[in-house]
Design an enzyme around this catalytic site. Structure first.
Site, PDB file in Angstrom:
ATOM      1  CG  ASN A   1      -3.444  -3.494   1.380  1.00 11.47           C
ATOM      2  OD1 ASN A   1      -2.878  -2.441   1.878  1.00 11.47           O
ATOM      3  ND2 ASN A   1      -2.745  -3.808   0.375  1.00 11.47           N
TER       4      ASN A   1
ATOM      5  N   GLY B   1      -0.086   9.327   5.145  1.00 13.69           N
ATOM      6  CA  GLY B   1      -1.613   9.343   5.602  1.00 13.69           C
ATOM      7  C   GLY B   1      -2.551   9.832   4.616  1.00 13.69           C
ATOM      8  CB  THR B   2      -2.463  11.034   1.258  1.00 15.20           C
ATOM      9  OG1 THR B   2      -1.939   9.820   0.584  1.00 15.20           O
ATOM     10  CG2 THR B   2      -1.158  12.334   1.472  1.00 15.20           C
ATOM     11  CG  ASN B   3      -4.832   6.206   0.499  1.00 13.43           C
ATOM     12  OD1 ASN B   3      -5.570   6.235  -0.168  1.00 13.43           O
ATOM     13  ND2 ASN B   3      -3.524   6.122   0.286  1.00 13.43           N
TER      14      ASN B   3
ATOM     15  CG  HIS C   1      -0.587  -3.346  -4.015  1.00 19.14           C
ATOM     16  ND1 HIS C   1       0.496  -3.256  -3.183  1.00 19.14           N
ATOM     17  CD2 HIS C   1      -0.237  -3.236  -5.290  1.00 19.14           C
ATOM     18  CE1 HIS C   1       1.691  -3.558  -3.748  1.00 19.14           C
ATOM     19  NE2 HIS C   1       1.245  -3.757  -5.086  1.00 19.14           N
TER      20      HIS C   1
ATOM     21  CG  LEU D   1      -1.820  -7.239   8.233  1.00 12.87           C
ATOM     22  CD1 LEU D   1      -3.546  -7.049   8.212  1.00 12.87           C
ATOM     23  CD2 LEU D   1      -1.395  -6.576   9.786  1.00 12.87           C
TER      24      LEU D   1
HETATM   25  C1  GRF Z   1      -0.183   4.435  -1.129  1.00 14.07           C
HETATM   26  O1  GRF Z   1       0.421   4.585  -2.144  1.00 14.07           O
HETATM   27  C2  GRF Z   1      -0.742   3.012  -0.697  1.00 14.07           C
HETATM   28  O2  GRF Z   1      -0.977   2.180  -1.838  1.00 14.07           O
HETATM   29  C3  GRF Z   1       0.624   2.342  -0.254  1.00 14.07           C
HETATM   30  O3  GRF Z   1       1.177   3.366   0.446  1.00 14.07           O
HETATM   31  C4  GRF Z   1       1.092   4.456  -0.128  1.00 14.07           C
HETATM   32  C5  GRF Z   1       0.630   5.302   1.240  1.00 14.07           C
HETATM   33  O4  GRF Z   1       0.037   6.531   1.101  1.00 14.07           O
HETATM   34  N1  GRF Z   1       0.497   0.920   0.167  1.00 14.07           N
HETATM   35  P1  GRF Z   1      -0.348   7.478   2.187  1.00 14.07           P
HETATM   36  O5  GRF Z   1       0.227   6.978   3.481  1.00 14.07           O
HETATM   37  O6  GRF Z   1      -1.835   6.995   2.611  1.00 14.07           O
HETATM   38  O7  GRF Z   1      -0.189   9.006   1.627  1.00 14.07           O
END
Ligand code: GRF
Length: 215
Positions: free
Chosen positions: A118, A23-25, A120, A104
């Site tokens: 998304n 969940g860092t994003n 990636h 999905l």
């Molecule tokens: C990210 O590298 C994203 O591109 C991929 O999964 C990872 C998720 O990282 N689809 P986080 O859970 O947001 O830390």
């Protein structure tokens, strides 16, 4: 798929975020909102793994989070219909796949056509459709990789590209150092893409994503 620019909004955009892992994003989105960098609200986070750190991040931020495990539903479609229903109920404007590890279904993509993005961890179309795109790029020997934010369509990792960031692979690179560099770019890129969308500055023209200038 085509879409017209929506123009500036009066209300903050409502986000539905799909997460499966650290969940860092998601955290980058939460922080950008808290810092006033992003005019948005996270209406609902949905996670498919009970042990995911993303759940704690949402809870700490006081955001509604629901666990929706695939195995609790009779089919993949039933699982995803339930998720789509929760997002519709929460009146989500944009669905953000922020480290979501499932493809999905076309039905769900259709329901939110032009409203799902998304992130990636590669420069698409290279290393698309893979769960371990960072390691795959390193093992392939490419010297440049990066990350991509794109609209989601029926075809995995093939939707119109909103933005990309490149990362150089050095001779000493390890999966860990490369992942760190890519994640830093992801956090910046994802927030920027949501901001552009929320400002009504993105529109889809076939395979292309075009940007309007600020009025
Ligand atoms: C990210 O590298 C994203 O591109 C991929 O999964 C990872 C998720 O990282 N689809 P986080 O859970 O947001 O830390």
């Amino acid at each position: 798929m085509s879409d017209l620019p929506t123009g500036p909004r009066t209300q903050p955009i409502e986000l539905g975020v799909l997460v499966s892992g650290r969940g860092t994003n998601l955290q980058a989105i939460i922080d950008a909102i808290a810092q006033g960098e992003l005019r948005a609200e996270v209406a609902l986070v949905i996670c498919n793994h009970p042990e995911a750190e993303a759940i704690d991040r949402a809870q700490k931020a006081g955001i509604a989070v629901e666990l929706c495990k695939r195995e609790d539903f009779p089919s993949r479609l039933a699982h995803q219909r339930a998720i789509a229903g929760k997002f519709a109920e929460a009146k989500v404007d944009l669905v953000v796949c922020a480290g979501w590890d499932r493809v999905l279904s076309p039905e769900v993509v259709q329901e939110f056509a032009g409203r799902i993005i998304n992130i990636h961890p590669s420069l698409l179309p290279s290393f698309g459709g893979r769960l371990h795109a960072i390691e795959d790029a390193l093992n392939y020997g490419v010297k440049i990789t990066g990350c991509t934010v794109h609209f989601v369509t029926d075809e995995i990792d093939s939707g119109p590209i909103i933005s990309q960031a490149a990362v150089l692979i050095t001779a000493e690179e390890t999966p860990e150092t490369l992942a760190k560099k890519i994640h830093e770019q992801e956090h910046r890129l994802l927030v920027e893409a949501i901001k552009l969308y929320s400002e009504g500055r993105l529109y889809i023209d076939g395979q292309l994503v075009k940007r309007t200038t600020i009025a």
